[in-house]
Scaffold this active site. Structure first.
Site, PDB file in Angstrom:
ATOM      1  N   ASP A   1     -11.912   9.163  -7.933  1.00  0.00           N
ATOM      2  CA  ASP A   1     -11.363   7.663  -7.672  1.00  0.00           C
ATOM      3  C   ASP A   1     -11.256   7.345  -6.272  1.00  0.00           C
ATOM      4  OD1 ASP A   1      -9.503   5.853  -9.930  1.00  0.00           O
ATOM      5  OD2 ASP A   1      -9.205   5.286  -7.654  1.00  0.00           O
TER       6      ASP A   1
ATOM      7  N   ARG B   1       0.735  -8.148  -1.320  1.00  0.00           N
ATOM      8  CA  ARG B   1       0.360  -6.778  -1.134  1.00  0.00           C
ATOM      9  C   ARG B   1      -0.049  -6.487   0.163  1.00  0.00           C
ATOM     10  NH1 ARG B   1      -3.249  -5.003  -6.559  1.00  0.00           N
ATOM     11  NH2 ARG B   1      -2.044  -5.938  -8.071  1.00  0.00           N
TER      12      ARG B   1
END
Length: 323
Positions: free
Chosen positions: A188, A87
């Site tokens: 979030d 990632r």
């Protein structure tokens, strides 16, 4: 997007498997951390294979672990080293950095890249009406709501929006109107998923498990360039405020009290002291007769002085009067 209703009928907030905990204030030995040692790694170990373009040492991985734990509360186990490399290598490539140390320095120096760093290490697994029994319990509470003040819900791990929109649908059904007396705060840590949630547009594969009736009532079918997608009706979107909040931040831009607080499949990514700290802050934000909804694999027995179970992973404040 057409206004024609469709006739067709998926965390922690983060998506990383629950891992071994360590205390937020815990400092690691200067040489080899216990977790790295157990995995046969040292801070000086360099992990590189023919298909990798960047060297990734044990020290690099440990630095990533400490950064994401300190700022997002996520505990990464040593078995996640390949995932982290995959990632973050994209970010090195995108920014032209030659080493992980160079990239991590950049991430700590540049707020925009720091946000991308955190987003890169958080995965969001969700679906509409996941753990459906919680929405049935919520519906009963909504139907009992007798005051004129709005029923307030905080969805603290909104991800791509399926959960807060499921809450909005539940409210519309409970009050039999597209404008129920409900306010939903959906938050979030990941700004990318919040942008998706705010748009409210989903591929048909994401909504295929919903009933035909719900699709007709609460979604619009896409046409032209949006064919194969469905959009949440604007009436439901107006019930929800989307906002970025990191549960580990010292200050939350949140004002209670709430009638219901959804924090599902989030705590499993935090160690027990971090969980307790968050629950301590949740308690005063929840009404005395409010409900905290947790994930199916989560238990708050270690915070029995704050919350007690009502069954089916629903909790109430321990100081609430017995009903």
């Amino acid at each position: 997007m057409s206004d024609k209703p469709t006739t067709r009928h998926p965390v922690n907030p983060l998506g990383l498997p629950p891992l071994a905990a360590r205390k937020p204030h815990e400092t690691r030995p200067a040489a080899v951390s216990p977790s790295l040692s157990a995995a046969g790694l040292s801070r000086n170990t360099t992990t590189i294979s023919p298909e990798r373009e960047f060297a990734f040492s044990g020290a690099d991985f440990e630095r990533v672990r400490e950064l994401i734990h300190k700022h997002a509360g996520i505990s990464l186990s040593p078995i996640k080293q390949d995932m982290v490399y995959s990632r973050l290598a994209r970010r090195l490539r995108a920014r032209g950095d030659k080493t992980f140390a160079e990239y991590l320095d950049r991430a700590q120096r540049e707020p925009e890249e720091w946000e991308t760093f955190v987003n890169s290490l958080t995965t969001n697994l969700t679906s509409f009406f996941r753990e459906a029994h919680h929405f049935e319990i919520l519906a009963e509470r909504l139907k009992r709501h007798a005051t004129r003040s709005p029923f307030r819900i905080w969805c603290s791990a909104a991800s791509t929006g399926e959960e807060p929109y499921s809450l909005a649908i539940t409210a519309c059904e409970a009050f039999n109107t597209l404008s129920p007396p409900v306010q939903i705060l959906a938050t979030d840590i990941d700004t990318n998923v919040l942008a998706t949630a705010s748009r409210g547009v989903y591929g048909m594969d994401r909504v295929e498990r919903l009933s035909r009736e719900r699709m007709q009532k609460f979604f619009l079918k896409g046409t032209g360039s949006q064919a194969g997608h469905a959009r949440i009706r604007s009436e439901l979107q107006r019930l929800i405020e989307f906002k970025r909040i990191n549960l580990l931040d010292n200050h939350w831009a949140v004002q209670g009290p709430f009638d219901a607080l959804f924090c599902r499949n989030v705590m499993i990514y935090f160690d027990k002291p971090t969980q307790y700290m968050i629950l301590q802050r949740f308690a005063p934000l929840l009404k005395p007769d409010g409900a905290l909804f947790a994930g199916h694999s989560e238990s708050f027995l270690h915070a029995a002085d704050l919350f007690r179970s009502m069954g089916r992973t629903v909790y109430e404040r321990t100081d609430a009067r017995a009903r």
